[in-house]
Design an enzyme around this catalytic site. Structure first.
Site, PDB file in Angstrom:
ATOM      1  N   HIS A  49       0.836  -0.901   0.037  1.00  0.00           N
ATOM      2  CA  HIS A  49      -0.043  -0.015   0.007  1.00  0.00           C
ATOM      3  C   HIS A  49       0.744   1.331  -0.129  1.00  0.00           C
ATOM      4  O   HIS A  49       2.078   1.191   0.216  1.00  0.00           O
ATOM      5  CB  HIS A  49      -0.929   0.043   1.151  1.00  0.00           C
ATOM      6  CG  HIS A  49      -0.274  -0.209   2.423  1.00  0.00           C
ATOM      7  ND1 HIS A  49      -0.066  -1.224   3.442  1.00  0.00           N
ATOM      8  CD2 HIS A  49       0.427   0.909   3.346  1.00  0.00           C
ATOM      9  CE1 HIS A  49       0.657  -0.900   4.420  1.00  0.00           C
ATOM     10  NE2 HIS A  49       0.911   0.321   4.240  1.00  0.00           N
TER      11      HIS A  49
HETATM   12  C1  T46 Z   1       2.783   0.846   6.889  1.00  0.00           C
HETATM   13  C2  T46 Z   1       3.569  -0.356   7.057  1.00  0.00           C
HETATM   14  C3  T46 Z   1       4.951  -0.077   7.178  1.00  0.00           C
HETATM   15  C4  T46 Z   1      -4.222  -1.173  13.617  1.00  0.00           C
HETATM   16  O1  T46 Z   1      -5.370  -1.287  14.165  1.00  0.00           O
HETATM   17  N1  T46 Z   1      -3.586  -0.168  13.992  1.00  0.00           N
HETATM   18  C5  T46 Z   1      -2.350   0.239  13.466  1.00  0.00           C
HETATM   19  O2  T46 Z   1      -1.585   1.319  13.856  1.00  0.00           O
HETATM   20  C6  T46 Z   1      -1.809  -0.488  12.332  1.00  0.00           C
HETATM   21  C7  T46 Z   1      -0.409  -0.034  11.739  1.00  0.00           C
HETATM   22  C8  T46 Z   1      -2.812  -1.474  11.926  1.00  0.00           C
HETATM   23  N2  T46 Z   1      -3.540  -2.083  12.501  1.00  0.00           N
HETATM   24  C9  T46 Z   1      -4.384  -2.820  12.112  1.00  0.00           C
HETATM   25  C10 T46 Z   1      -5.021  -2.969  10.496  1.00  0.00           C
HETATM   26  C11 T46 Z   1      -5.032  -4.319   9.994  1.00  0.00           C
HETATM   27  O3  T46 Z   1      -6.178  -5.183  10.482  1.00  0.00           O
HETATM   28  O4  T46 Z   1      -3.776  -4.125  12.049  1.00  0.00           O
HETATM   29  C12 T46 Z   1      -3.861  -5.015  10.840  1.00  0.00           C
HETATM   30  C13 T46 Z   1      -2.583  -5.275  10.200  1.00  0.00           C
HETATM   31  O5  T46 Z   1      -2.353  -4.057   9.383  1.00  0.00           O
HETATM   32  P1  T46 Z   1      -1.517  -3.791   8.043  1.00  0.00           P
HETATM   33  O6  T46 Z   1      -2.045  -4.982   7.207  1.00  0.00           O
HETATM   34  O7  T46 Z   1      -2.058  -2.554   7.380  1.00  0.00           O
HETATM   35  O8  T46 Z   1       0.017  -3.927   8.302  1.00  0.00           O
HETATM   36  P2  T46 Z   1       1.045  -3.940   7.257  1.00  0.00           P
HETATM   37  O9  T46 Z   1       2.149  -4.567   7.945  1.00  0.00           O
HETATM   38  O10 T46 Z   1       0.962  -4.525   5.832  1.00  0.00           O
HETATM   39  O11 T46 Z   1       1.474  -2.260   7.160  1.00  0.00           O
HETATM   40  C14 T46 Z   1       1.803  -1.521   8.179  1.00  0.00           C
HETATM   41  C15 T46 Z   1       0.900  -0.261   8.409  1.00  0.00           C
HETATM   42  O12 T46 Z   1      -0.496  -0.591   8.222  1.00  0.00           O
HETATM   43  C16 T46 Z   1       1.390   0.707   7.362  1.00  0.00           C
HETATM   44  O13 T46 Z   1       0.808   1.968   7.670  1.00  0.00           O
HETATM   45  O14 T46 Z   1       3.386   1.698   6.206  1.00  0.00           O
HETATM   46  O15 T46 Z   1       2.989  -1.281   8.097  1.00  0.00           O
END
Ligand code: T46
Length: 142
Positions: A49
């Protein structure tokens, strides 16, 4: 769209090493949120993303991982393996994190609270937004 590697201070003495990070002094934003990922399973790839407004610093405080950065034109791969090094990622930069070592702990300092509406999670939409922004700039210039 901006990416930068920051080398933070390493204050060492006979007890070990300490790295301080001060918001707005060592990094270019106030920190509103900190999160970290660990126990990443083998071959897992995260991210996929870009963000519209969020600015972040990624620090691998244990182990190592790679980050693929894509501004829609060029792709760059950065390996994070130094505890005193932070990767700044600005707006409109596609990112994928992969090759996590078993012991990797990737900590992220973020400029804002979690907001799903700030995410662009579709690569085609990401490219379209970049194209539209460029066209707007063209219109402005001519
Ligand atoms: C990014 C990269 C480097 C939350 O509830 N709160 C939070 O602060 C975050 C970061 C995530 N979440 C929830 C949202 C999803 O249900 O945790 C789950 C996993 O998040 P996501 O799939 O977005 O994680 P990554 O590792 O793909 O991405 C993350 C960050 O979301 C993003 O902003 O830049 O790490």
């Amino acid at each position: 769209m901006e990416v930068k590697l920051f080398n933070f201070k390493e204050i060492g003495d006979k007890r070990g090493t300490l790295t301080p990070i001060e918001a707005s002094k060592d990094i270019p934003f106030e920190i509103r949120r900190v999160y970290y990922m660990y126990g990443t399973v083998e071959n897992a790839r995260r991210g996929y993303h870009a963000h519209k407004a969020l600015k972040q610093i990624l620090i691998c405080i244990n182990g190592s991982c790679k980050v693929l950065l894509d501004d829609g034109k060029e792709k760059t791969i950065i390996e994070l393996s130094k505890r005193h090094q932070g990767l700044y990622i600005g707006e409109y930069m596609w990112r994928e994190m992969y090759d996590f070592s078993k012991d990797a702990v990737l900590m992220v300092l973020a400029s804002d609270y979690y907001d799903e509406t700030d995410y662009i999670r579709d690569y085609e939409i990401f490219l379209t937004i970049l194209k539209d922004n460029c066209q707007n700039i063209d219109v402005f210039i001519h």
